[in-house]
Design a protein around this motif. Structure first.
Motif, short mmCIF file in Angstrom:
data_model
loop_
_atom_site.label_atom_id
_atom_site.label_comp_id
_atom_site.label_asym_id
_atom_site.label_seq_id
_atom_site.Cartn_x
_atom_site.Cartn_y
_atom_site.Cartn_z
N ASN A 199 0.81 -1.22 0.00
CA ASN A 199 0.00 0.00 0.00
C ASN A 199 0.85 1.26 0.00
OD1 ASN A 199 -2.58 -1.00 -0.18
ND2 ASN A 199 -2.90 -1.15 2.04
N ILE A 200 1.84 1.31 0.87
CA ILE A 200 2.64 2.55 0.91
C ILE A 200 3.42 2.69 -0.39
CG2 ILE A 200 4.65 1.58 2.12
CD1 ILE A 200 5.02 4.22 3.49
N TYR B 177 0.63 3.90 -2.80
CA TYR B 177 -0.20 5.05 -2.41
C TYR B 177 0.43 5.94 -1.36
CZ TYR B 177 -3.79 2.05 -4.51
OH TYR B 177 -4.51 1.25 -5.35
N ILE C 104 13.00 0.77 -16.75
CA ILE C 104 11.70 1.45 -16.70
C ILE C 104 11.88 2.87 -16.16
CG2 ILE C 104 9.44 1.51 -15.57
CD1 ILE C 104 9.41 -1.54 -15.71
N ARG D 174 -0.05 10.19 -15.23
CA ARG D 174 -0.80 8.94 -15.15
C ARG D 174 -0.61 8.11 -16.42
NH1 ARG D 174 -5.79 9.76 -17.47
NH2 ARG D 174 -6.31 11.31 -15.86
N LEU E 55 2.20 5.62 -16.90
CA LEU E 55 2.00 4.30 -16.30
C LEU E 55 1.05 3.45 -17.14
CD1 LEU E 55 3.56 5.40 -13.89
CD2 LEU E 55 2.04 4.02 -12.45
N GLN E 56 0.08 4.12 -17.75
CA GLN E 56 -0.84 3.35 -18.59
C GLN E 56 -0.12 2.82 -19.83
OE1 GLN E 56 -3.73 6.59 -18.64
NE2 GLN E 56 -5.16 5.41 -17.36
N LEU F 228 3.09 2.13 -19.99
CA LEU F 228 3.91 1.02 -19.51
C LEU F 228 3.05 -0.23 -19.35
CD1 LEU F 228 6.36 -0.36 -18.13
CD2 LEU F 228 5.66 0.75 -16.01
N LEU G 295 3.08 -4.76 -9.93
CA LEU G 295 1.96 -4.49 -9.03
C LEU G 295 1.36 -3.11 -9.27
CD1 LEU G 295 3.63 -6.11 -5.92
CD2 LEU G 295 2.00 -7.12 -7.51
N ASN G 296 2.14 -2.23 -9.80
CA ASN G 296 1.63 -0.91 -10.16
C ASN G 296 2.46 -0.37 -11.31
OD1 ASN G 296 -0.44 1.01 -9.32
ND2 ASN G 296 1.24 2.40 -8.92
N PRO G 297 1.92 -0.28 -12.51
CA PRO G 297 0.59 -0.71 -12.89
C PRO G 297 0.51 -2.23 -12.99
CG PRO G 297 1.81 -0.03 -14.83
CD PRO G 297 2.70 0.24 -13.66
N LEU G 298 -0.72 -2.75 -12.96
CA LEU G 298 -0.92 -4.19 -13.13
C LEU G 298 -0.72 -4.56 -14.60
CD1 LEU G 298 -4.12 -4.53 -10.95
CD2 LEU G 298 -1.90 -5.54 -10.41
N GLN H 144 -3.59 -6.50 1.04
CA GLN H 144 -3.28 -5.30 0.26
C GLN H 144 -3.39 -5.52 -1.25
OE1 GLN H 144 0.26 -3.35 1.81
NE2 GLN H 144 -0.51 -3.39 3.89
N ILE I 172 -6.34 -4.07 -4.07
CA ILE I 172 -6.08 -3.43 -5.36
C ILE I 172 -6.82 -4.15 -6.48
CG2 ILE I 172 -4.24 -3.04 -7.07
CD1 ILE I 172 -2.35 -2.50 -4.67
N ARG J 10 -9.97 -2.92 -8.83
CA ARG J 10 -9.76 -2.87 -10.28
C ARG J 10 -10.82 -3.69 -11.03
NH1 ARG J 10 -9.85 -2.78 -14.69
NH2 ARG J 10 -8.35 -3.10 -16.37
#
Ligand code: TPP
Ligand code: TPP
Ligand code: SF4
Ligand code: SF4
Ligand code: MG
Ligand code: MG
Lengths: 315, 605, 605, 315
Positions: B340-341, B344, B373, B471, B474-475, B477, B528-531, B560, B564, B568
């Motif tokens: 989470n940290i 977020y 990356i 944003r 990340l999309q 990627l 994990l971010n982005p999935l 956690q 997510i 989603r």
């Protein structure tokens, strides 16, 4: 993983950054116009204008090029500095300009690193970074534009606000004993410590040149009046306002730390000039030495071969 | 070893040789006994023998030593976890014997130091007890003063004999290890080893021999996750880093501090975690993508600086070697509670990349991926490792270093002009400081909202567009990430979903469950971010998606990553399988929990 | 005013009186012009007249002033937002005129300083233009030097005449405001006011009169959200606090620093945000629940310390006055993008309480509630206010202070024994330092995982149980929270869900939509972590749940609260309505977005 | 809201904390046994044991009661201190013990606040808090147990590690100039600064008593050997190991800041004793004065009436 594996040409390593463009024709010193970027957003009359003007002068006089200087700052009125300079610049976060600048200095020996900021940035939230950058003697020049107040956030007590100063957080006057920046810097081991004021530009430029020439962490504590929230703070140091601008006595030995500390003990307006200077090696040099020693042992090997040798020991 | 021993020989029977495909050996003693070293030798030997190996250890949290264990699993086939139950327990003290006998499978062998341990008659019925006067024999072999450091090597000799290990290779490992020191040190280590090897177990115990492993094309290297991470960063071309010590991150910085100078790089120990994040960002800004790292409390401290890197679009790699709990928590235990940290933990909308390696080998490759990356998207990338990956030893196929190693020296050739934050959707790599810009217009990197050139702008539309720009990186990627592969059939009843260090036990759980006829597959996420793309299709193939995590079930009953994924995909069949006991998930534990949850009807939340 | 003016009188016609129920007036000038002060006078006057009032302002982000606006909406009925469109625009400069004419409703009145502004013939067709030589008349009235500070008061006089405001009340307000200063200051303010009041608009404009508002039982007080928050904390019994300045939080600390000494309390300006969080926690530990606060970057810095308060179970109140963006972002704009960091910003599993006030009045009561939850559950409570609530002025019913004010002086009477972290599920309030414990066994508060008495423990079961203990406190609280009430019918097509400062515009949007025959209701959540009970039932009553937030739509297309709700309820009908332009949601904007989203089929994500 | 509104009895305010239990019978000084809590987890021979023993002695000798002391620490071997003491204690986070303790000191004038910690905690991550607690002169006693190394994390370079010290982060020897703690403290404005060592318990106890008696921020920089990771570090200061333990010269004027700075400039083993002491007012006292002035104006009013008066002005 293929997608993200970027092909990068072989170029050597961090210590061998190639020169940018070879100076084929001798370049002309940059003009103020070439150096000016955004129009400063400071209040008319703010002391910070003087520091900016002298930075331009310094770059011009010392023939520094746009691409060779990094102008870094934290957050505060004074820290808006980099926007006004045409050079690679960074407006970082509050109080952390020094470690950011250290990252530049230690990874890019080819750049001149200049840091500008306020008293809150330097001595309040950033106080510990100042101490540790000083003791490590990381090469860069730092000008603290001390206005004895938080300007950007509109008049709270700063760590240099004198006792009795009335601010929004000390309605009946400040009660916390202020920091003595010069003492702090000397005690922390800064290898070049000077004091200046925006009202004496010639002297300030002199200090900036000396600071830039110093091979180490050089700091100028520069009084810079906030006309909006602390008008007249430095009148006592300004001969045009009936004050006294006294330079460091000629007899002072700048390598004598205890003497420098004693100078710093003088009450306001105190002395102006270089208080302390030491030639001890920079962290930059000491790390370079470690690297040179380490690379002697792997001389002639490519990076992947060095790593291969390590992996061979992990079999 | 479990499945390969047919019948234990009767006590006192003649020694015989059993072929085995794997063995789990647990050493239990105190931290001063050097039992980590025994494990290290065994793991390295396995690597040189082309065997698979995995280890697991606990470190006491107290300062002045205390109980400590080291478990090693060696196999000729694939080894996915360090093993739930031990085949052999080596117990140095009464507390080691008492506290760890429960970790031994029924019928397993307990080899105890008869100078200290008094066997329990009740347990003698359930486990095969082998008494060896380890302490006195070591003293006999190398003299009294050295006994503390010698017992482990004596025990290594014992184990070498018991498993018919390759003595010349072990001798070479011992002399490599102690080679740098006084010659007498090597000599007494050898004496201890041979005393152990020579000690006759023949009366009571058969000899076990590993089956020949399948030949590997490439050599193996043996290392911990922290080593793999550090070397991966070096291979990726990282030449600058800064950090502050904290367990279990410190080892990575210690390796980098020691190794980077060979490559002309520098690693700085800073005054705190904030300074170190800032210093790494400064180097990244200057053209040298850099690394910082920490664990637990130090990660909380880096948040503000990471947010600046997001806003100013400066590449940065942050390693988080997760430990247990909030605050100081459980510094030497494992937990996966920083997801989470990591995703977020910044104020404002602060998109960053989060990747979790699934094992030691993956630490190496994740480091390279993270660096690339970070550079390509000018974004901070957080690598979420954990204490269990960090400290365990695995053998991995030797990476092709010549091909993999990258040179990231910045390109300082002059450019005509430069727009750091274009609004046309382009991903711009950072231009290194030092680069001449012929237009004479230089960029400012800033944490204030800004226009395309980096000048502060409070215009409503600008903030909207720049937020979208950050944003969209990340999309973009996400769209390019590889679709993750299901372990086991792509359709079925239960999908066990995990991330990071749980991959081994989860896969082993799938193997066991399928062997028992249950319809279970697994998926382990690294991104994990982005999935990554394709998850919805995978989930469609299963009745239940159980997210196995070493973190708390939270206020609403899921962990956690589960949170997510539920947000989603809005699939109520995604439910959590959580625990927070500071230990890695054991295979049996996963299977039991799945069974009981299924029995309870996999209640929808 | 919109609906109440029947027909505009023809230019030059005789002045008449129109009865109106409300008016939105926007003043546009530079920050030095003191236009905030005009707004303040009008808001305060409205409060004294038992009218509803709400204001909205923008502050320039630059240091040396710049364009600035102040909008005030005054009404005899309920005022829910500061108004989308202005009825009257007062423009001091060409840039004010040009940039804000768009905010005026068609047919609205633009009152401009004819000394500076040249009207645009095109616009003269669409808006009623009234020229007043504001600058020269002010100079005439009070002399040249004071003109900068006098123009605003002159304008106040103009407006007072135009809306037939209560002159004696305004005079009293003016003399209260300038009373502390030199007498000449009051005198020239009065001159400016009367010059404005006396300036004849009769030729061109009718007079507007507010309808008599419904009589209120209680008097009104008028203040900003930051004031309400600070005074709420004082009423709650907070007597210690520590912080570092940052916009827009600073004002709260400035008020507390000024006011607390009257109550025997202390507020400390610290060297940074970390120190201030730690200092507040120290006071909380000592028995005095304390407050710290910040915005944006400062919130990121407090994370580690907050985690300790979670682990050690020490009460703490943290105010986050949200501003825009990550990093330094948009310091003087509004955004609701700190929800994620508030809920998930700590390393490890770190449960804390998060509450968001919905308006100025609610700031006062939220402060009291936060303090009481922090004390009862020994937990950190984060109050998520934002820049728009913080700076806007509202009239609120005067709180019953005698009843509300709390005394939280610690009870130091001796106790027989004390267990800080019992595992029996009890919520234990902190025992203040200074309390004698007759058993002679004193507790340690610690960030390490610990046993019931606070002694460090790495036992797997202990961490499991203590993690559950910390989580269960929030679950217990959740069960006791009031079920939130739907605004509008409890069933229907669309539920607009919001949190914090969006309550006003969302409710007004519901009113307008329903008036137009659409089936729209609203729900505004105050308790965000844990969520209150009963939401599932509420959601069941609607086809669509649109979560209106001033934050980014995120990588997957929904905002921060939407993400939390989707994870919790797995309802694909929960979708996001997001924006990040740094401005508060306008009523029309919400309605348009709802309309276009519905038209687009409210695509499921 | 009703649910969470807790009824609390009227009890006055922060400045009027009632005494705990009136001492009806004279209490006996606490014994070491009554003061001991968990068994110390330090390595046998660690210097920190001496500091703990002397703290017990101090409490016993000065008749402090369990409930009247607050024992606070950050994170580190030395910072485990509070677990070993039977008293209200807090084991806080790394480097932040001072602001935490300041929260206690400023809100609870009835307690004795003692802080213990290591050199990393005090001078590295916590360095800025030390500076600002010192300049604000917040009343408490702070003992820094300086072992010149990071103990808990197993031998990294600390800010006091001398040049050349080989640690896990400086394999070829430390290169960053160490902090001089005494200089830092004096420059920051600490109002009581002393130096001691664990090998001279009588002197250390004397320093602890003097520190406790000082009305202000009192700091003892106490050498405390880490036998595990830096054995013999302080031998040169230990007469039993052939070293020299020299106290501050009798002629030294403890109120002379520059002289104190000069003392701090002496190379290791340097001097032991009180270097500097000033009687300037504490922040505790200055805030109390602000409160007294403010309360004069609202004398006789209940808290809600004071707030009511403010609200009346907001109508
Ligand atoms: C972490 C963080 N804390 C606080 C702030 C708010 N802030 C911005 S500048 C500043 C202080 C400015 O004072 P100074 O450094 O003296 O600069 P000046 O404006 O006086 O030149 C503060 C508190 C911030 N931006 N970030
Ligand atoms: C924020 C944070 N960073 C790092 C650590 C890891 N850590 C714990 S103690 C310590 C340093 C210990 O050194 P010192 O303060 O000198 O105490 P000693 O152990 O030597 O007594 C460090 C780096 C931590 N717990 N928290
Ligand atoms: S507020 Fe003060 S410091 Fe800031 S720009 Fe204006 S005069 Fe300068
Ligand atoms: S490691 Fe060093 S400082 Fe820590 S307890 Fe052991 S001897 Fe003391
Ligand atoms: Mg300043
Ligand atoms: Mg130490």
């Amino acid at each position: 993983m293929n997608d993200t594996a970027i092909q990068v040409p072989q170029r050597g390593n961090i210590t061998s950054v190639p020169p940018a463009t070879p100076p084929d024709a001798p370049r002309q010193p940059l003009t103020k116009k070439e150096l000016s970027a955004d129009h400063p957003t400071w209040c008319p009359g703010c002391g910070d204008f003087a520091v900016l003007a002298l930075y331009f002068k310094l770059v011009e006089k010392r023939k520094l090029w746009h691409e060779k200087i990094a102008t870094v700052a934290g957050i505060g009125c004074s820290s808006r500095f980099p926007y006004f300079v045409q050079a690679h610049g960074a407006h970082f976060i509050h109080g952390r300009a020094l470690p950011f600048a250290s990252g530049i200095s230690l990874s890019r020996p080819d750049l001149h690193v200049f840091v500008f900021g306020g008293d809150g940035d330097a001595y309040s939230i950033g106080g510990n970074h100042l101490t540790h950058t000083a003791r490590k003697n990381i090469k860069m020049t730092y000008v603290v534009m001390d206005n004895w107040v938080y300007g950007l956030t509109k008049k709270q007590t700063s760590p240099t606000s004198p006792l009795g100063f009335k601010s929004k957080t000390d309605g009946s006057g400040a009660i916390d004993q202020p920091i003595n920046p010069m003492k702090q810097l000397i005690a922390a081991g800064a290898s070049f410590v000077a004091r200046a004021t925006h009202t004496n530009p010639n002297h300030l430029l002199q200090m900036m040149e000396a600071a830039m020439d110093h091979d180490g962490f050089s700091v100028i504590e520069c009084l810079s009046e906030c006309v909006e929230f602390y008008e007249g703070a430095f009148d006592a140091s300004n001969p045009r306002k009936g004050g006294k601008f006294e330079t460091v006595p000629a007899s002072h030995d700048v390598t004598d730390e205890v003497a420098a500390y004693k100078l710093a003990d003088a009450p306001f307006p105190g002395y102006f000039g270089v208080f302390y200077k030491s030639g001890r090696p920079t962290k930059n040099a000491l790390e370079a030495k470690i690297n040179a020693d380490a690379r002697l042992k792997v001389a002639g090997k490519k990076d992947w071969e060095i790593l291969q040798a390590t992996f061979d020991r992990l079999k | 070893m479990s499945e390969s021993i047919v019948t234990p020989p009767v006590n006192g029977g003649t020694a015989k040789v059993s072929k085995i495909s794997e063995a789990v050996i647990r050493f239990a003693g105190n931290s001063q006994d050097g039992i980590q070293a025994i494990g290290g030798f065994l793991a390295r030997l396995a690597g040189r023998s082309e065997q698979e190996v995995m280890t697991f250890m606990t470190i006491p949290a107290t300062i002045s030593g205390g109980p400590s264990i080291f478990q090693v699993r060696i196999g000729s086939g694939e080894v996915l976890s360090a093993g739930d139950e031990a085949d052999v327990l080596v117990a140095f003290y009464p507390h080691s014997y008492e506290e760890h006998i429960g970790a031994l499978r029924k019928g397993g062998i307990v080899l105890y130091d008869s100078d200290h341990v008094q066997p329990n008659p009740e347990w003698e019925k359930q486990y095969r007890h082998v008494a060896v006067p380890i302490t006195s024999r070591t003293v006999e072999a190398i003299g009294g003063t050295a006994k503390d450091k010698g017992k482990n090597i004596f025990t290594l000799g014992l184990v070498a004999k018991m498993f018919d290990l390759n003595v010349p290779k072990l001798e070479r490992l011992i002399s490599e290890r102690f080679g740098g020191k006084d010659e007498s040190v090597v000599r007494s280590a050898m004496s201890a080893f041979h005393a152990g090897y020579g000690y006759s177990l023949g009366e009571v115990l058969e000899t076990f021999q590993f089956r020949e492993p399948a030949r590997k094309d490439r050599q193996q290297v043996v290392m911990t996750g922290n080593e793999a991470l550090a070397y991966g960063l070096i291979a990726a071309g990282i030449r600058f880093g800064a950090a502050y010590p904290i367990t279990p991150w410190s080892e990575v910085m210690e390796i980098l501090r020691r190794e980077l100078p060979k490559y002309g790089g520098t690693f700085v120990q800073c005054e705190d975690e904030i300074a170190s994040a800032c210093m790494a960002i400064g180097a990244g800004w200057a053209g040298r993508v850099a690394v910082t790292g920490s664990s637990g409390p130090g990660i909380s401290l880096k948040g503000e600086a990471i947010g600046w890197a997001v806003m100013a679009e400066v590449p940065l790699v942050v390693c988080d070697i997760q430990r247990g709990g909030p605050a100081t928590g459980l510094p030497t235990n494992v937990e996966q509670s920083d997801l989470n940290i990591a995703c977020y933990g910044g104020h404002g909308d602060s998109p960053r990349v989060v990747i979790a390696p699934v094992g030691v080998e993956d630490c190496f490759y994740t480091a390279i991926e993270a660096v690339n990356i970070a550079r390509k998207y000018s974004v901070p990338v957080i690598i979420l490792s954990d204490q269990s990956i960090a400290t365990r030893i695995e053998a991995m196929e030797e990476p092709k270093l010549e091909k993999l190693c990258q040179d990231l020296t910045p390109d300082l050739s002059a450019v005509a002009d430069y727009t750091p934050y274009p609004l046309d959707g382009t991903v711009t790599p950072r231009l290194a400081a030092g680069t001449p810009i012929l237009s004479g217009k230089y960029p400012i990197s800033t944490g204030l909202e800004h226009d395309e050139g980096g000048h502060p702008s409070g215009a409503p539309k600008m903030h909207l567009q720049m937020t979208a720009r950050r944003r969209r990186k990340l999309q973009t990627l996400a769209a390019q990430l590889p679709q993750p592969q299901v372990y086991g059939p792509p359709e079925g009843n239960i999908l066990l979903l995990g991330w990071g260090s749980t991959q081994g036990p989860i896969r082993e759980a799938v193997d066991r469950a399928r062997a028992a006829g249950d319809s279970v597959s697994a998926l382990n996420l690294r991104h994990l971010n982005p999935l990554p793309p394709g998850l919805e299709n995978i989930f469609a193939g299963f009745n239940h998606v159980l997210v196995v995590e070493a973190n708390d079930e939270g206020i609403y009953g899921y962990g956690q990553l589960a949170g997510i994924l539920r947000a989603r995909f809005c699939l109520p069949k995604i439910i959590g399988l959580n625990k927070t006991d500071g230990l890695t998930w054991r295979v049996g534990e996963i299977l039991e929990r799945v069974k009981s949850d299924v029995a309870a009807g996999l209640r929808r939340l």
